[in-house]
Design an enzyme around this catalytic site. Structure first.
Site, PDB file in Angstrom:
ATOM      1  CG  HIS A  55      61.071  23.872   3.455  1.00 45.41           C
ATOM      2  ND1 HIS A  55      61.900  24.826   2.941  1.00 45.41           N
ATOM      3  CD2 HIS A  55      61.452  23.672   4.740  1.00 45.41           C
ATOM      4  CE1 HIS A  55      62.751  25.207   3.888  1.00 45.41           C
ATOM      5  NE2 HIS A  55      62.502  24.515   4.987  1.00 45.41           N
ATOM      6  CD  GLU A  83      59.808  24.947  -0.045  1.00 42.58           C
ATOM      7  OE1 GLU A  83      60.858  24.402  -0.437  1.00 42.58           O
ATOM      8  OE2 GLU A  83      59.782  25.796   0.878  1.00 42.58           O
ATOM      9  CG  HIS A 116      64.379  24.633  -0.716  1.00 40.56           C
ATOM     10  ND1 HIS A 116      63.838  24.556   0.534  1.00 40.56           N
ATOM     11  CD2 HIS A 116      65.576  23.993  -0.640  1.00 40.56           C
ATOM     12  CE1 HIS A 116      64.654  23.903   1.337  1.00 40.56           C
ATOM     13  NE2 HIS A 116      65.722  23.546   0.659  1.00 40.56           N
ATOM     14  CD  GLU A 173      64.057  28.900  -2.318  1.00 41.32           C
ATOM     15  OE1 GLU A 173      62.932  28.420  -2.583  1.00 41.32           O
ATOM     16  OE2 GLU A 173      64.517  28.959  -1.172  1.00 41.32           O
TER      17      GLU A 173
HETATM   18  O1  0X9 Z   1      64.378  29.435   4.049  1.00 36.17           O
HETATM   19  C1  0X9 Z   1      64.773  28.437   3.442  1.00 36.17           C
HETATM   20  O2  0X9 Z   1      65.081  27.391   4.000  1.00 36.17           O
HETATM   21  C2  0X9 Z   1      64.893  28.496   1.922  1.00 36.17           C
HETATM   22  N1  0X9 Z   1      63.781  29.196   1.358  1.00 36.17           N
HETATM   23  S1  0X9 Z   1      62.286  28.533   1.399  1.00 36.17           S
HETATM   24  O3  0X9 Z   1      61.329  29.511   1.002  1.00 36.17           O
HETATM   25  N2  0X9 Z   1      62.221  27.366   0.345  1.00 36.17           N
HETATM   26  O4  0X9 Z   1      62.026  28.040   2.696  1.00 36.17           O
HETATM   27  C3  0X9 Z   1      66.165  29.228   1.543  1.00 36.17           C
HETATM   28  C4  0X9 Z   1      67.416  28.668   2.109  1.00 36.17           C
HETATM   29  C5  0X9 Z   1      68.630  29.247   1.487  1.00 36.17           C
HETATM   30  N3  0X9 Z   1      69.529  29.797   2.414  1.00 36.17           N
HETATM   31  C6  0X9 Z   1      69.523  31.128   2.766  1.00 36.17           C
HETATM   32  N4  0X9 Z   1      68.692  31.971   2.259  1.00 36.17           N
HETATM   33  N5  0X9 Z   1      70.427  31.519   3.596  1.00 36.17           N
HETATM   34 ZN    ZN Z   2      62.061  25.440   1.049  1.00 32.95          ZN
END
Ligand code: 0X9
Ligand code: ZN
Length: 451
Positions: A178, A181, A305, A379
């Site tokens: 992303h 980030e 992330h 994260e």
């Molecule tokens: O949404 C995402 O891809 C990740 N969070 S972010 O804020 N960096 O975009 C989290 C992905 C982890 N997987 C799940 N939460 N299922």
């Molecule tokens: Zn992310």
């Protein structure tokens, strides 16, 4: 945590949807088909019935930043502001609290590039090539693929006998799926640098590097990062030109395991921040990761992330537990403890879907799904948008790297211990892991950016 709707909000909102939804749609103020573009403002909306109903009914792909007990924080575009005003929803403009969405060039520290101490694409390329040059026997740069706009997606391999494929456990560390980030580039980059700079100095590092094959792709999404640095700070996706005129696929929804099984964990709408792309692995950036993974032995993976300060493990696509959930939990707990020992910061850990939200097509579901290996999304800090969100300071880089190094080393140790015990025999011929796992982290020039 940005992007997906907080679960509590979904439940509340559903109740109000029928009541207010039709009013809002037929009032003509809400154009559900308008793609969200130019989201330059941050608002916090009071969680009144009207406010929640408006969000639920909008059909817009809101970019959620935070939910507190009373308010929901959203990234919105100016048209959305007009909508909130016209409908007399109770909201506050919070944009002034955050750095500008459209940064001026050189906004951070003028002496050190467009994004200050953080790395741009060309700085990542220079740094990886520099490492390979300085440590020719230990580090090699490989082009894993090319992005939509033709940038190299570079992988750094670290191992003794780096030029040959050895039957050693492998790990893969990924950053910057992303674009916004930025801290997620720094952590894998500095981890690689630390291992190389400490190879001669530290027997424990030497033992890890000799016994494994370590792969780093600190910048999976180079086009997105450049766009975030130079044009729009909040950019998340890659830069695919979608058929409807919008841009970007969410690379963390494009992997080929349970890809697109529902529209909650990802979106079929190209305008969405969580657009999953037209097909699994439709994107050159995810194909680069896939191909490297499949061509090499990978026994463990961390994808960095930000933000939230959590350690997440599969599954993300379902709330059902993974077969290896006890192991995944155990390793996450251990990593979290080691991280807390560095700076006192606690990373909460748990299954991705339940601790955070449902996704489908993410990196770690795919890696675990096809190979059964421990695969983590970390994260990075801060915990929420009120503590800085995507805007880590330059001073954050070193402490965040240092605590994450402890976790990365631990996962490397685990892969060695569970895949190639012979590297871990002490003089008595017994496994000797604690000595390495709990070594304090040395200060290193890896902690400062070298241009
Ligand atoms: O949404 C995402 O891809 C990740 N969070 S972010 O804020 N960096 O975009 C989290 C992905 C982890 N997987 C799940 N939460 N299922
Ligand atoms: Zn992310």
């Amino acid at each position: 945590m940005a992007v997906n709707r907080p679960k509590r909000f979904n439940r509340l909102a559903a109740g109000f949807f029928l009541f207010f939804g039709f009013f809002l749609i037929f009032s003509g103020t809400l154009k559900a088909s308008d793609p969200p573009s130019g989201k330059t403002e941050i608002i916090s909306l009071e969680k009144t019935p009207e406010g929640l109903a408006a969000l639920a009914a909008s059909g817009n792909e809101w970019d959620f930043l935070l939910e507190t007990a009373e308010r929901i924080y959203l990234l919105v575009c100016p048209q959305d502001l007009a909508f909130f005003q016209t409908n007399r929803l109770k909201f506050r403009l919070e944009t002034h609290l955050f750095p500008p969405a459209f940064p001026s060039a050189g906004a951070m520290s003028p002496s050190s590039g467009a994004n200050g101490a953080y790395h741009s694409y060309s700085e990542v390329v220079a740094e990886l090539n520099d490492l390979a040059k300085r440590y020719p026997g230990l580090a090699q740069v490989k082009e894993a693929g090319r992005s939509h706009e033709g940038r190299s997606i570079l992988a750094l391999k670290i191992s003794d006998n780096v030029a040959s494929k050895e039957p050693e456990p492998g790990l893969l560390f990924l950053g910057c799926h992303h674009a916004r980030e930025w801290i997620s580039v720094e952590v894998p980059l500095l981890t690689a640098r630390y291992l190389l700079e400490n190879y001669e100095l530290r027997p424990d590092v030497r033992q890890l590097v000799n016994g494994t094959q370590l792969w780093f792709i600190p910048l999976v999404n180079p086009d997105g990062l450049e766009y975030s640095i130079r044009v729009y700070r909040y950019w998340r996706k890659n830069r695919r030109a979608n058929e409807d005129g919008t841009f970007g696929v969410d690379l963390n929804r494009n992997y080929g395991f349970s890809w697109g099984i529902d529209n909650r964990g990802s979106s079929p709408n190209p305008a969405s921040e969580v657009y999953r792309g037209p097909a699994p692995f439709s994107e050159p950036e995810t194909r680069a990761v896939r191909d490297l993974f499949l061509e090499n032995r990978i026994d463990g993976l961390i994808s960095y992330h930000s933000y939230s300060q959590v350690i997440l493990y599969p599954w993300g696509f379902t709330t059902a537990p993974a077969d290896k959930a006890p192991l995944l939990l155990d390793l996450a707990r251990r990593m979290s403890e080691l991280m807390a020992a560095v700076n006192g910061r606690r990373y909460v850990f748990g299954q991705a879907s339940t601790l955070l939200y449902l996704t489908n097509g993410d990196t770690t579901d795919w890696a675990y799904g096809i190979a059964g290996i421990p695969a983590y999304t970390i994260e990075l800090p801060p915990v929420d948008i009120l503590n800085g969100g995507f805007f880590n300071s330059e001073a954050d880089i070193q402490p965040i790297f240092a605590e994450n190094l402890a976790a990365a080393l631990d996962l490397i140790v685990w892969c060695l211990e569970n895949n190639e015990g012979k590297y871990w025999l002490n003089q008595e011929g017994e496994k000797d892991l604690d000595r390495i796992r709990y070594q304090p982290i040395m200060k290193s020039s890896a902690m400062t950016k070298i241009k």
